[in-house]
Enzyme design. Structure first.
Site, mmCIF file in Angstrom:
data_model
loop_
_atom_site.group_PDB
_atom_site.id
_atom_site.type_symbol
_atom_site.label_atom_id
_atom_site.label_comp_id
_atom_site.label_asym_id
_atom_site.label_seq_id
_atom_site.Cartn_x
_atom_site.Cartn_y
_atom_site.Cartn_z
ATOM 1 N N LYS A 22 -4.884 12.009 1.931
ATOM 2 C CA LYS A 22 -5.224 10.763 0.662
ATOM 3 C C LYS A 22 -4.257 9.013 0.573
ATOM 4 C CE LYS A 22 -0.317 10.948 -1.913
ATOM 5 N NZ LYS A 22 0.363 9.434 -2.107
ATOM 6 N N ASN A 23 -3.112 9.271 1.790
ATOM 7 C CA ASN A 23 -3.138 8.228 1.939
ATOM 8 C C ASN A 23 -3.960 7.121 3.033
ATOM 9 O OD1 ASN A 23 -1.190 8.178 0.005
ATOM 10 N ND2 ASN A 23 0.784 8.516 1.939
ATOM 11 N N ARG A 92 0.630 3.257 -7.703
ATOM 12 C CA ARG A 92 1.204 2.307 -7.268
ATOM 13 C C ARG A 92 0.396 1.482 -6.061
ATOM 14 N NH1 ARG A 92 4.261 1.779 -4.182
ATOM 15 N NH2 ARG A 92 6.000 -0.068 -5.111
ATOM 16 N N CYS A 116 9.012 3.140 -8.060
ATOM 17 C CA CYS A 116 9.016 4.417 -8.681
ATOM 18 C C CYS A 116 10.081 5.827 -8.046
ATOM 19 C CB CYS A 116 8.132 5.384 -8.254
ATOM 20 S SG CYS A 116 8.199 5.553 -5.570
ATOM 21 N N ARG A 121 10.173 -0.284 -4.633
ATOM 22 C CA ARG A 121 8.783 -0.330 -3.813
ATOM 23 C C ARG A 121 8.260 -2.095 -4.270
ATOM 24 N NH1 ARG A 121 6.661 4.410 -3.380
ATOM 25 N NH2 ARG A 121 5.281 3.912 -1.860
ATOM 26 N N ASP A 307 7.014 11.090 5.089
ATOM 27 C CA ASP A 307 6.648 11.685 3.208
ATOM 28 C C ASP A 307 7.079 13.177 3.866
ATOM 29 O OD1 ASP A 307 4.350 9.297 3.655
ATOM 30 O OD2 ASP A 307 5.748 9.276 2.518
ATOM 31 N N ILE A 329 13.762 4.454 5.475
ATOM 32 C CA ILE A 329 12.750 4.109 5.033
ATOM 33 C C ILE A 329 12.853 3.471 3.611
ATOM 34 C CG2 ILE A 329 10.247 3.560 4.334
ATOM 35 C CD1 ILE A 329 10.278 3.475 7.567
ATOM 36 N N ARG A 399 -0.555 15.564 -7.089
ATOM 37 C CA ARG A 399 -1.197 12.930 -6.843
ATOM 38 C C ARG A 399 -1.512 13.703 -5.517
ATOM 39 N NH1 ARG A 399 3.169 9.427 -7.611
ATOM 40 N NH2 ARG A 399 1.348 8.477 -6.899
HETATM 41 C C1 EPZ Z 1 3.083 4.272 2.346
HETATM 42 O O1 EPZ Z 1 3.519 2.944 0.873
HETATM 43 C C2 EPZ Z 1 2.869 5.945 1.256
HETATM 44 N N1 EPZ Z 1 1.919 5.971 0.494
HETATM 45 C C3 EPZ Z 1 4.029 6.499 1.137
HETATM 46 O O2 EPZ Z 1 3.958 7.892 0.765
HETATM 47 C C4 EPZ Z 1 4.904 6.494 2.923
HETATM 48 O O3 EPZ Z 1 6.564 6.783 2.138
HETATM 49 C C5 EPZ Z 1 5.194 4.924 2.705
HETATM 50 O O4 EPZ Z 1 3.410 4.460 2.978
HETATM 51 C C6 EPZ Z 1 5.772 4.405 3.989
HETATM 52 O O5 EPZ Z 1 5.549 5.005 5.397
HETATM 53 C C7 EPZ Z 1 0.641 5.087 0.388
HETATM 54 O O6 EPZ Z 1 0.007 4.784 1.768
HETATM 55 C C8 EPZ Z 1 -0.148 5.462 -0.608
HETATM 56 P P1 EPZ Z 1 5.458 0.707 2.984
HETATM 57 P P2 EPZ Z 1 3.756 2.044 1.317
HETATM 58 O O7 EPZ Z 1 5.321 -0.381 1.895
HETATM 59 O O8 EPZ Z 1 2.305 1.080 1.831
HETATM 60 C C9 EPZ Z 1 9.229 -1.911 1.767
HETATM 61 C C10 EPZ Z 1 3.572 9.318 -0.569
HETATM 62 O O9 EPZ Z 1 4.554 10.454 -0.905
HETATM 63 N N2 EPZ Z 1 8.549 -3.254 1.467
HETATM 64 O O10 EPZ Z 1 4.994 1.008 4.553
HETATM 65 O O11 EPZ Z 1 4.380 1.184 -0.568
HETATM 66 C C11 EPZ Z 1 9.265 -0.741 1.522
HETATM 67 O O12 EPZ Z 1 10.424 -0.975 0.025
HETATM 68 C C12 EPZ Z 1 4.083 7.554 -0.542
HETATM 69 O O13 EPZ Z 1 1.797 10.139 -0.029
HETATM 70 C C13 EPZ Z 1 8.823 -3.816 1.549
HETATM 71 O O14 EPZ Z 1 10.248 -4.544 1.582
HETATM 72 O O15 EPZ Z 1 5.050 1.819 1.764
HETATM 73 C C14 EPZ Z 1 10.006 0.585 1.980
HETATM 74 O O16 EPZ Z 1 11.375 -0.013 2.305
HETATM 75 C C15 EPZ Z 1 5.328 7.972 -0.668
HETATM 76 N N3 EPZ Z 1 8.026 -4.961 0.942
HETATM 77 C C16 EPZ Z 1 9.676 0.125 3.444
HETATM 78 O O17 EPZ Z 1 9.024 -1.344 3.299
HETATM 79 C C17 EPZ Z 1 6.475 -4.472 1.265
HETATM 80 O O18 EPZ Z 1 5.800 -5.577 0.298
HETATM 81 C C18 EPZ Z 1 8.381 0.856 3.804
HETATM 82 O O19 EPZ Z 1 6.924 0.734 2.942
HETATM 83 C C19 EPZ Z 1 6.636 -3.766 1.287
HETATM 84 C C20 EPZ Z 1 7.158 -2.530 1.494
#
Ligand code: EPZ
Length: 421
Positions: A22-23, A92, A116, A121, A307, A329, A399
């Protein structure tokens, strides 16, 4: 709302085909906006989130054709560069259209995704990266208003202060069409980001350093179409590996490679699970009573994936001894804990850490799914529990898990979907 009823305790035996990730599929779909040609994806899972992103792309003007396991997208003309709140709030990851829209069309109006269940996020890192490439970003009334300079985006040096999968993907897609050279430091190494980089390369992007934390991208004037097979879903595979192990079963995970698991494989083996690569598959087994409590800390790839944290916690509720789990995370990714406790699990939360003490028996109960991965942890616990468990709000599962009931039933689980009233 539908629910799922599982009768434990089960012993999973058999084969489970692992679907495309999915991701990986979501950013790959967004990449279709970068070219006027057709981008074809194969090994595409049938999931709710994919359906939502199709709606987002179609309202931009992308022509989308789907058939089982494949999707073809053609963004010849994009009359609308706005991604509306009512779609973005449903999924998102729609924020991933931002980079491609600015890079190819010079402007975009994308709803802020909002938070969420698992955390606030923020998207500040996405915006920082695009501003380095020359985009002018204004926030107003819940929307991101982004505009490229007259001549389009220009290369720059993006240094991520923390690893972000989505921000890495937006930056990578935008940089592929930015004039000049872009350097991205501390880019996410998740297999889904690598898969996107490989697909962009097939589309004509010039990216050096794929697989390392430092990418050098030479922008090109245009990208062309390609056909790309989506990488296997390591999170789905890890979920079923732990489901097999907690039931003392033996399952062959089809079409998934061990290197997609990173440190996940190390931790699962330490917990007493036998993992053997067999050609293009992985065989998982764990003799009853072999499961041992091990500590785990989530980390960006190749660390243990956040995840799989909820699923791992469900596994540890039945292990011998104790396990200290630390989530680094997301700030609120323990929504599964109260539900697991209702099934008899012994879990103590202390800030970002959870101490899990293994118990001899879990008991079936009526529980509530709160988010995608929490719901799969309840499935794992239900398979190991004595008696019936009903998991409510299973739209969360839809999802991210394709044909879950079918895949588990094929391995001997007693699981059925109950249509909502
Ligand atoms: C991706 O989300 C995945 N989703 C998430 O999977 C996964 O948990 C996550 O990466 C971490 O591996 C998809 O790929 C669609 P991040 P993403 O940006 O990109 C902070 C699932 O269950 N952050 O790597 O949104 C954030 O708050 C989902 O399939 C900022 O501070 O995650 C988090 O603490 C859930 N500023 C950390 O970084 C930003 O601009 C990592 O988030 C972006 C993120």
């Amino acid at each position: 709302m539908d629910s799922i009823r599982i009768t434990g305790a089960a012993v999973l035996e058999g084969e489970i085909p692992v679907s495309g990730a999915k991701n990986a599929t979501l950013p790959l779909m967004a990449a279709s906006l970068l070219t006027a040609d057709t981008l074809e994806l194969t090994n595409v899972p049938r999931l709710r989130d994919i359906g939502t992103l199709i709606k987002v792309l179609e309202q931009h003007g992308v022509t989308v054709e789907t058939e089982t396991g494949a999707i073809r997208m053609t963004a010849r003309d994009i009359p609308n560069t706005t991604a509306p709140y009512d779609l973005v709030r449903q999924m998102r990851a729609s924020i991933l259209v931002l980079g491609p829209l600015i890079a190819r069309y010079g402007n975009a109006v994308v709803s802020l995704p909002g938070g969420c269940a698992i955390g606030s996020r923020p998207v500040d890192l996405h915006l920082m990266a695009l501003e380095v490439l020359g985009a002018k970003i204004d926030l107003g009334r819940g929307y991101i208003h982004a505009r490229a300079p007259e001549g389009g985006l220009t290369g720059g040096k993006i240094i991520f202060p923390k690893v972000s999968v989505g921000a890495s993907e937006n930056a990578l897609m935008a940089a592929s069409l930015a004039r000049g050279t872009t350097i991205i430091e501390n880019i996410a190494l998740e297999p889904e980001v690598i898969d996107l980089a490989n697909c962009l390369t097939a589309m004509g992007a010039r990216i050096a350093g794929i697989g390392s934390e430092r990418l050098v991208i030479e922008g090109v004037d245009a990208l062309h179409g390609a056909t790309h097979s989506v990488v296997a879903d390591r999170i789905e595979a890890g979920t079923y590996a732990m489901a097999a192990a907690v039931t003392g079963g033996s399952v062959l995970l089809r079409n998934v490679r061990e290197d997609l698991f990173g440190a996940g494989a190390t931790v699962l083996r330490k917990a007493g699970i036998t993992m053997e690569e067999r050609g293009a598959d992985i065989h998982i087994s764990c003799a009853a009573g072999e499961l041992t409590g091990v500590d785990m800390i989530t980390d960006p790839f190749p660390g243990f994936p956040t995840d799989l944290q909820a699923q791992f916690m469900a596994l540890m509720t039945k292990a011998r001894g104790a396990s200290m789990i630390t989530e680094t995370i997301f700030e609120n990714r323990y929504m599964h804990v109260p539900e697991l406790r209702r099934m008899g699990a012994n879990i103590n939360l202390n800030g970002s850490s959870a101490l899990v003490r293994g118990v001899d028996t879990l008991y079936g109960a009526e529980v509530m799914a709160t988010d995608l991965r929490a719901s799969s942890s309840l499935v794992i616990a239900a398979l190991a529990a004595d008696g019936d468990t009903t998991i409510n709000r299973v739209y969360h599962l839809d999802r991210g898990y394709e044909r879950l009931v079918e895949k588990l039933s094929a391995c001997g689980a007693r699981v059925e979907r109950i249509p909502g009233q």
